[in-house]
Design a protein around this motif. Structure first.
Motif, PDB file in Angstrom:
ATOM      1  N   ALA A 122       7.852  10.421   2.582  1.00  0.00           N
ATOM      2  CA  ALA A 122       7.892   9.005   2.237  1.00  0.00           C
ATOM      3  C   ALA A 122       7.031   8.179   3.182  1.00  0.00           C
ATOM      4  CB  ALA A 122       9.334   8.499   2.268  1.00  0.00           C
ATOM      5  N   ASP A 123       6.348   7.179   2.620  1.00  0.00           N
ATOM      6  CA  ASP A 123       5.593   6.245   3.447  1.00  0.00           C
ATOM      7  C   ASP A 123       6.212   4.845   3.407  1.00  0.00           C
ATOM      8  OD1 ASP A 123       4.916   5.430   0.900  1.00  0.00           O
ATOM      9  OD2 ASP A 123       2.751   5.668   1.169  1.00  0.00           O
ATOM     10  N   GLY A 124       7.407   4.754   2.789  1.00  0.00           N
ATOM     11  CA  GLY A 124       8.135   3.496   2.734  1.00  0.00           C
ATOM     12  C   GLY A 124       9.523   3.729   2.188  1.00  0.00           C
ATOM     13  N   CYS A 125      10.355   2.705   2.267  1.00  0.00           N
ATOM     14  CA  CYS A 125      11.748   2.823   1.833  1.00  0.00           C
ATOM     15  C   CYS A 125      12.141   1.556   1.077  1.00  0.00           C
ATOM     16  CB  CYS A 125      12.645   3.021   3.057  1.00  0.00           C
ATOM     17  SG  CYS A 125      14.411   3.173   2.687  1.00  0.00           S
ATOM     18  N   VAL A 126      12.901   1.724   0.004  1.00  0.00           N
ATOM     19  CA  VAL A 126      13.482   0.608  -0.732  1.00  0.00           C
ATOM     20  C   VAL A 126      14.996   0.764  -0.684  1.00  0.00           C
ATOM     21  CG1 VAL A 126      13.731  -0.522  -2.967  1.00  0.00           C
ATOM     22  CG2 VAL A 126      11.504   0.380  -2.283  1.00  0.00           C
ATOM     23  N   ALA A 127      15.690  -0.225  -0.105  1.00  0.00           N
ATOM     24  CA  ALA A 127      17.145  -0.197  -0.021  1.00  0.00           C
ATOM     25  C   ALA A 127      17.717  -1.113  -1.084  1.00  0.00           C
ATOM     26  CB  ALA A 127      17.608  -0.639   1.365  1.00  0.00           C
ATOM     27  N   VAL A 128      18.554  -0.544  -1.964  1.00  0.00           N
ATOM     28  CA  VAL A 128      19.138  -1.292  -3.069  1.00  0.00           C
ATOM     29  C   VAL A 128      20.652  -1.323  -2.898  1.00  0.00           C
ATOM     30  CG1 VAL A 128      19.347  -1.483  -5.578  1.00  0.00           C
ATOM     31  CG2 VAL A 128      17.276  -0.486  -4.574  1.00  0.00           C
ATOM     32  N   GLY A 129      21.229  -2.511  -2.765  1.00  0.00           N
ATOM     33  CA  GLY A 129      22.678  -2.600  -2.649  1.00  0.00           C
ATOM     34  C   GLY A 129      23.108  -3.643  -1.641  1.00  0.00           C
ATOM     35  N   GLY A 130      24.275  -3.410  -1.035  1.00  0.00           N
ATOM     36  CA  GLY A 130      24.833  -4.338  -0.070  1.00  0.00           C
ATOM     37  C   GLY A 130      24.467  -3.971   1.354  1.00  0.00           C
ATOM     38  N   GLY A 131      25.309  -4.424   2.280  1.00  0.00           N
ATOM     39  CA  GLY A 131      25.020  -4.207   3.689  1.00  0.00           C
ATOM     40  C   GLY A 131      24.937  -2.746   4.085  1.00  0.00           C
ATOM     41  N   SER A 132      25.711  -1.881   3.427  1.00  0.00           N
ATOM     42  CA  SER A 132      25.676  -0.454   3.773  1.00  0.00           C
ATOM     43  C   SER A 132      24.327   0.162   3.426  1.00  0.00           C
ATOM     44  CB  SER A 132      26.798   0.289   3.050  1.00  0.00           C
ATOM     45  OG  SER A 132      28.068  -0.203   3.435  1.00  0.00           O
ATOM     46  N   ALA A 133      23.827  -0.139   2.217  1.00  0.00           N
ATOM     47  CA  ALA A 133      22.539   0.410   1.792  1.00  0.00           C
ATOM     48  C   ALA A 133      21.397  -0.143   2.633  1.00  0.00           C
ATOM     49  CB  ALA A 133      22.298   0.100   0.319  1.00  0.00           C
ATOM     50  N   ILE A 134      21.413  -1.452   2.855  1.00  0.00           N
ATOM     51  CA  ILE A 134      20.341  -2.054   3.640  1.00  0.00           C
ATOM     52  C   ILE A 134      20.435  -1.591   5.095  1.00  0.00           C
ATOM     53  CG2 ILE A 134      19.406  -4.253   4.486  1.00  0.00           C
ATOM     54  CD1 ILE A 134      20.272  -5.429   1.750  1.00  0.00           C
ATOM     55  N   GLY A 135      21.657  -1.406   5.587  1.00  0.00           N
ATOM     56  CA  GLY A 135      21.830  -0.865   6.935  1.00  0.00           C
ATOM     57  C   GLY A 135      21.246   0.524   7.070  1.00  0.00           C
ATOM     58  N   GLY A 139       0.795  -1.225   0.000  1.00  0.00           N
ATOM     59  CA  GLY A 139       0.000   0.000   0.000  1.00  0.00           C
ATOM     60  C   GLY A 139       0.824   1.270   0.000  1.00  0.00           C
ATOM     61  N   LEU A 140       2.058   1.202  -0.488  1.00  0.00           N
ATOM     62  CA  LEU A 140       2.954   2.361  -0.465  1.00  0.00           C
ATOM     63  C   LEU A 140       2.727   3.251  -1.687  1.00  0.00           C
ATOM     64  CD1 LEU A 140       6.240   0.572   0.666  1.00  0.00           C
ATOM     65  CD2 LEU A 140       4.442   1.608   2.073  1.00  0.00           C
ATOM     66  N   ARG A 141       2.765   4.563  -1.460  1.00  0.00           N
ATOM     67  CA  ARG A 141       2.528   5.518  -2.541  1.00  0.00           C
ATOM     68  C   ARG A 141       3.674   6.495  -2.751  1.00  0.00           C
ATOM     69  NH1 ARG A 141      -3.885   7.037  -2.630  1.00  0.00           N
ATOM     70  NH2 ARG A 141      -4.680   4.918  -2.330  1.00  0.00           N
ATOM     71  N   ARG A 142       4.527   6.662  -1.724  1.00  0.00           N
ATOM     72  CA  ARG A 142       5.682   7.553  -1.844  1.00  0.00           C
ATOM     73  C   ARG A 142       6.870   6.845  -1.206  1.00  0.00           C
ATOM     74  NH1 ARG A 142       5.500  12.347  -3.690  1.00  0.00           N
ATOM     75  NH2 ARG A 142       7.310  13.057  -2.518  1.00  0.00           N
ATOM     76  N   VAL A 143       7.711   6.274  -2.054  1.00  0.00           N
ATOM     77  CA  VAL A 143       8.812   5.428  -1.586  1.00  0.00           C
ATOM     78  C   VAL A 143      10.147   6.120  -1.828  1.00  0.00           C
ATOM     79  CG1 VAL A 143      10.006   3.244  -1.931  1.00  0.00           C
ATOM     80  CG2 VAL A 143       7.523   3.307  -1.973  1.00  0.00           C
ATOM     81  N   LEU A 144      10.965   6.192  -0.793  1.00  0.00           N
ATOM     82  CA  LEU A 144      12.323   6.708  -0.942  1.00  0.00           C
ATOM     83  C   LEU A 144      13.254   5.534  -1.223  1.00  0.00           C
ATOM     84  CD1 LEU A 144      14.341   9.110  -0.695  1.00  0.00           C
ATOM     85  CD2 LEU A 144      14.660   8.415   1.696  1.00  0.00           C
ATOM     86  N   VAL A 145      14.042   5.628  -2.302  1.00  0.00           N
ATOM     87  CA  VAL A 145      15.031   4.609  -2.656  1.00  0.00           C
ATOM     88  C   VAL A 145      16.385   5.053  -2.120  1.00  0.00           C
ATOM     89  CG1 VAL A 145      16.169   3.375  -4.543  1.00  0.00           C
ATOM     90  CG2 VAL A 145      13.729   3.957  -4.717  1.00  0.00           C
ATOM     91  N   VAL A 146      17.059   4.183  -1.365  1.00  0.00           N
ATOM     92  CA  VAL A 146      18.376   4.514  -0.826  1.00  0.00           C
ATOM     93  C   VAL A 146      19.396   3.512  -1.344  1.00  0.00           C
ATOM     94  CG1 VAL A 146      17.409   5.567   1.244  1.00  0.00           C
ATOM     95  CG2 VAL A 146      18.077   3.159   1.302  1.00  0.00           C
ATOM     96  N   CYS A 147      20.640   3.998  -1.495  1.00  0.00           N
ATOM     97  CA  CYS A 147      21.735   3.165  -1.994  1.00  0.00           C
ATOM     98  C   CYS A 147      23.047   3.851  -1.648  1.00  0.00           C
ATOM     99  CB  CYS A 147      21.622   2.954  -3.500  1.00  0.00           C
ATOM    100  SG  CYS A 147      21.841   4.483  -4.451  1.00  0.00           S
ATOM    101  N   GLY A 148      24.156   3.224  -2.003  1.00  0.00           N
ATOM    102  CA  GLY A 148      25.462   3.849  -1.874  1.00  0.00           C
ATOM    103  C   GLY A 148      25.850   4.532  -3.172  1.00  0.00           C
ATOM    104  N   PRO A 149      26.867   5.380  -3.158  1.00  0.00           N
ATOM    105  CA  PRO A 149      27.265   6.095  -4.377  1.00  0.00           C
ATOM    106  C   PRO A 149      27.602   5.163  -5.533  1.00  0.00           C
ATOM    107  CG  PRO A 149      28.306   7.081  -2.457  1.00  0.00           C
ATOM    108  CD  PRO A 149      27.646   5.825  -1.969  1.00  0.00           C
ATOM    109  N   ARG A 150      28.275   4.031  -5.243  1.00  0.00           N
ATOM    110  CA  ARG A 150      28.673   3.123  -6.321  1.00  0.00           C
ATOM    111  C   ARG A 150      27.493   2.366  -6.916  1.00  0.00           C
ATOM    112  NH1 ARG A 150      33.668  -0.462  -4.443  1.00  0.00           N
ATOM    113  NH2 ARG A 150      32.242  -0.843  -2.696  1.00  0.00           N
TER     114      ARG A 150
END
Length: 354
Positions: free
Chosen positions: A86-99, A31-42
Motif C-alpha cells: 500500500a502507498d496510502g490508507c483510507v479509514a472509513v468509520g468512527g474513531g476506532s477506524a480512524i484511530g 498520487g496514490l495507486r495502491r490504497v488499503l481501506v480499513v474499518c471496523g467489523p460493523r
C-alpha cells in the motif's frame, strides 16, 4: 492579547454521497495507486462501497479496527498494509477506524484519507492513541493527520440514534476543553463555541427524524469544528480521565465521554468562567453542565459510570491514575478532587459546581 495559532494543512470535501464519489478523486490528487481501506467489523459494508469506488486502486479491505486501538491490532494492520504494498490508507468509520488508520500512518508514513461515519472528530486531529496492557497512550504527530477528510452526511444515516447522541456529546467535549486550554486562541474559541452550538442544536432534530440529512449534516459540521479545536489545543482533565476509564477499564468511548463531561465541567467551572460563559451562549442556558446531562439523558444516553460497567473499587484506582499524570487543567488536579468527581458520575447525581 497574546496567542499562538498553528493552522493544520488539510483538504475537506463535504457533501452528500461524497464517500463514494470523492474518495477516488482524493486518492488520485495525492498520487496514490495502491490504497488499503480499513474499518471496523460493523462498518464493513459501508467500507466495501468505498473500496469498490476505488476500483483497481484498492489494495484490500481490512475490517479489524477495534475500540481504543489495541497495539496488537495496530501491529497486524501495519503488516497487512506492508504486505499489500500500500502507498496510502483510507479509514472509513468512527474513531476506532480512524484511530487504526492513524496507527498505520504513524508506523509507515503512508498518507491517510479519513471518511468519518460518526461525530468523534478524530479526523481533525494529529492525536494518536494505542492501548497496551490496559494502559492507553496518546501522542501528537503531524504524520497521522489525514491529508484529506471526506464528510458525507449520508454515511451517518446508519449510525443508531443512541450512538449519534453519545458521539455528538463526545464532540462537544472537544470544544469544551479547547475553550479552557492553555494554548487556545481567539479563532479556536470561535470554532469551539460554534461547534458546540451546531452539535447541540442538531441532535434534537436528528433524534426526532434520524433520516433528516439536514440535521445529520449540521451535526457533521459541528463535529468538524469541535474536532479541529481539539487538534489545535492541549487536552485537559476530561480527556485524560476518559483515556484512563477506556484504556484501563474498557469502558466504551463515546458513552464514557457523555457521562463524564458534565461532571468535569462542574468541577472546572469556578476556574474557567470564560469557557463556561461561551458554552452557556452556545447551549442557550445558564448551566451548561446540567444542560448537557439533561440533553443526553433525555435522548436515552447512559446516566452513570455504573451503567457502563465501572465498579466502586475502580474509583480509587481511576482517580490515582488520572491525578498521577501531568497535563494542564484550569483547576489543580488532585486525587481527592478526581475521586469526588468520579463518585458523582458513578452514582449519576446531578452535576454541581464544587
Amino acid at each position: 492579547m497574546e496567542f499562538v495559532h498553528e493552522a493544520r494543512p488539510m483538504r475537506v470535501v463535504f457533501r452528500p454521497g461524497a464517500s463514494v464519489t470523492a474518495v477516488p478523486d482524493e486518492a488520485g490528487r495525492l498520487g496514490l495507486r495502491r490504497v488499503l481501506v480499513v474499518c471496523g467489523p460493523r462498518g464493513a459494508a459501508t467500507a466495501r462501497a468505498v473500496a469498490d469506488s476505488l476500483g483497481d486502486t484498492c489494495a484490500g479491505l481490512h475490517a479489524q479496527a477495534r475500540m481504543h486501538v489495541p497495539v496488537e491490532v495496530a501491529d497486524r494492520a501495519v503488516e497487512v498494509a506492508r504486505a499489500a504494498g500500500a502507498d496510502g490508507c483510507v479509514a472509513v468509520g468512527g474513531g476506532s477506524a480512524i484511530g487504526l488508520g492513524k496507527a498505520i500512518a504513524l508506523r509507515t508514513g503512508l498518507p491517510l484519507i479519513a471518511v468519518p461515519s460518526t461525530y468523534s472528530g478524530s479526523e481533525m486531529t494529529p492525536v494518536w492513541g494505542l492501548t497496551e496492557r490496559g494502559v492507553k497512550r496518546t501522542g501528537r504527530d503531524p504524520a497521522v493527520l489525514p491529508r484529506s477528510v471526506v464528510y458525507d452526511p449520508e454515511l451517518t444515516l446508519s449510525l443508531p440514534v443512541g450512538l449519534s447522541v453519545t458521539s455528538g456529546i463526545n464532540a462537544v467535549a472537544h470544544a469544551a476543553e479547547a475553550l479552557y486550554a492553555p494554548d487556545a486562541s481567539p479563532l479556536v474559541a470561535l470554532m469551539a463555541e460554534e461547534g458546540a452550538r451546531a452539535m447541540t442544536h442538531a441532535l434534537p432534530g436528528l433524534v426526532a427524524d434520524p433520516g433528516d440529512l439536514q440535521a445529520r449534516g449540521r451535526a457533521l459540521y459541528g463535529a468538524w469544528l469541535c474536532g479541529a479545536t481539539l487538534g489545535a489545543t492541549t487536552m485537559g482533565l476530561h480527556h485524560k480521565l476518559c483515556h484512563v476509564l477506556g484504556g484501563t477499564f474498557g469502558l466504551p468511548h463515546a458513552e464514557t465521554h457523555t457521562v463524564v463531561l458534565p461532571y468535569v465541567l462542574a468541577h472546572n467551572a469556578s476556574a474557567a468562567p470564560e469557557a463556561m460563559a461561551a458554552l452557556a451562549r452556545a447551549l442557550g442556558t445558564e448551566d451548561p453542565a446540567l444542560a448537557l446531562r439533561n440533553l443526553s439523558t433525555r435522548f436515552g444516553a447512559p446516566r452513570s459510570l455504573a451503567e457502563l460497567g465501572l465498579t466502586e473499587p475502580d474509583l480509587a484506582v481511576a482517580a490515582g491514575q488520572t491525578a498521577g499524570q501531568a497535563y494542564p487543567n484550569p483547576r489543580k488536579v488532585t486525587v481527592d478532587g478526581v475521586r469526588d468527581l468520579l463518585r458523582a458520575a458513578y452514582e449519576g447525581r446531578a452535576p454541581e459546581p464544587s
